[in-house]
Design an enzyme around this catalytic site. Structure first.
Site, PDB file in Angstrom:
ATOM      1  CD  GLU A  46      -2.979  -0.824  -0.103  1.00 19.84           C
ATOM      2  OE1 GLU A  46      -3.062   0.309  -0.615  1.00 19.84           O
ATOM      3  OE2 GLU A  46      -3.578  -1.811  -0.550  1.00 19.84           O
ATOM      4  CE1 TYR A 129      -7.013   2.683   0.047  1.00 23.26           C
ATOM      5  CE2 TYR A 129      -4.646   3.051   0.315  1.00 23.26           C
ATOM      6  CZ  TYR A 129      -5.697   2.355  -0.249  1.00 23.26           C
ATOM      7  OH  TYR A 129      -5.436   1.299  -1.087  1.00 23.26           O
ATOM      8  CG  ASP A 147      -7.906   4.062  -3.848  1.00 25.27           C
ATOM      9  OD1 ASP A 147      -9.117   4.083  -4.188  1.00 25.27           O
ATOM     10  OD2 ASP A 147      -7.058   3.336  -4.404  1.00 25.27           O
TER      11      ASP A 147
END
Ligand code: SF4
Length: 381
Positions: A46, A129, A147
């Protein structure tokens, strides 16, 4: 308007999305079971995927996990070992934060990655997020994610007007994400679970509901989409005006010792809010207004780095590159400095390196390609 005020059928939406994802999803290294179930590995993917494309991330992700397969490995490594694995990915502050984050997992949780989304979000550099992605993908927690892909999909489905970064739109986006993830099952065996539906939302944005020309004809959630119904899929989300590009003229000095085949490099400060913190480069500075390249180099080498007598040679090469909204043209000039000065008293952060050694240093990618070019052209141009 009936459509907008009606209760959103979140469960049906999640089911359609999960069914589509099962056959449409791309094979990506972070989706392999051993990676997807490990919160540390999800975090690495991520963080890398922020601001970088999937295709660019894949080789970096593999190399990084080969070197640091566990959060313990990463935490125990010195930062100087971590940065070279990031060189080329850009946005180096991400590597620094990831490293600090790994150390926090060791210090605060004894190496056991925290389980709750709130705990994950409290780690250094982890936002809402990223925490949601790690918790939902690796632990199947009902944690929402928004996102850029998800925001675009929702802007179209729910007809969100104006800037998606506005407080009101952000609130709506996160509420919708929450409704959708709450409609999922916590059961690991259910096909409609957070670890499927959250990535499916992002995948829909990446593959179908793309920024330009969304493929509505093949969209699994077309029936829920306000933009599709009103033919506004190419108009939403509204584009925000781009930040103006700033032009910068940088110069750097190629100082080469032909007898030892060494090149002089400098390490950028670790502790300031500057680009490429802690990375290595040919001594470099940005030209001030109306300052010539020669004057800028003299200011840098003689006054700032105190390298003594300096002679600026010729212009060797110019490379251009971009950082955020800056467009930088970087001129490389040859230079000579008094060798007595360099053998007796090296200024802090300045060092000689052999060509081969430079390959193991963390270098900004524009600097890396410049050094390769200089080496190919035989040291002295
Ligand atoms: Fe996006 Fe079109 Fe699907 Fe709506 S129908 S979510 S605009 S791809």
């Amino acid at each position: 308007t009936d459509f907008l005020t009606a209760v959103f059928p979140a469960r049906l939406f999640s089911e359609k999305l999960a069914t589509w994802f099962a056959s449409a999803q791309r094979d990506l290294p972070w989706r392999e079971a051993e990676n997807a179930r490990d919160p540390y590995r999800v975090l690495v993917s991520e963080v890398m995927l922020q601001q970088t494309t999937v295709a660019a991330v894949i080789p970096f992700y593999r190399r990084f996990l080969e070197r640091f397969p566990t959060v313990q490995n990463l935490a125990a490594a010195p930062l100087d070992d971590v940065m070279p694995l990031w060189a080329g990915l850009g946005y180096y502050s991400r590597a620094r934060l990831l490293h600090r984050c790994a150390q926090a997992v060791i210090e605060k949780y004894g190496g056991e990655f925290p389980a709750l989304v709130e705990e994950i979000q409290a780690l250094p550099g982890v936002g809402r997020y990223t925490a949601g992605a790690v918790a939902s993908i690796s632990r199947n927690q009902k944690a929402p994610i928004v996102d850029a892909n998800v925001a675009r999909v929702f802007a179209r489905i729910f007809l969100l007007e104006g800037d998606l970064k506005s407080t009101a739109n952000q609130k709506t986006l996160w509420q919708r994400a929450e409704e959708i993830v709450q409609s999922c099952d916590e059961d690991e065996l259910s096909p409609v679970r957070p670890s499927v539906v959250n990535p499916a939302l992002m995948e829909l944005g990446a593959l179908v509901c793309t920024p330009r020309s969304p493929d509505c004809a093949h969209c699994p959630v077309q029936q829920f989409c306000g933009a599709y119904r009103s033919g506004r899929q190419n108009e939403l989300p509204h584009r925000t005006p781009k930040q103006q590009t700033v032009e910068l003229r940088d110069v750097c000095a190629f100082i080469f010792d032909a007898s030892t085949q060494n090149v002089l490099l400098r390490q950028r400060a670790h502790d300031q809010k500057i680009w490429w913190r802690g990375m290595w480069e040919l001594p470099r500075t940005t030209c001030r207004e109306n300052e010539t390249a020669r004057d800028a180099l003299l200011r840098l080498l003689r006054d700032e780095l105190r390298l003594g007598d300096v002679e600026i040679g010729e212009h060797l090469k110019t490379v251009t590159h971009g950082v955020t909204h800056h467009h930088i043209s970087l001129e490389c000039w040859s230079a000579e400095v008094s060798s007595t000065r360099l053998s007796t008293q090296m200024p802090p952060g300045v060092a000689w390196y052999e060509w081969d050694e430079t390959a193991h240093l963390a270098l900004p990618s524009s600097m890396g390609s410049l050094l390769k070019w200089l080496r190919r052209h035989g040291g002295q141009a």
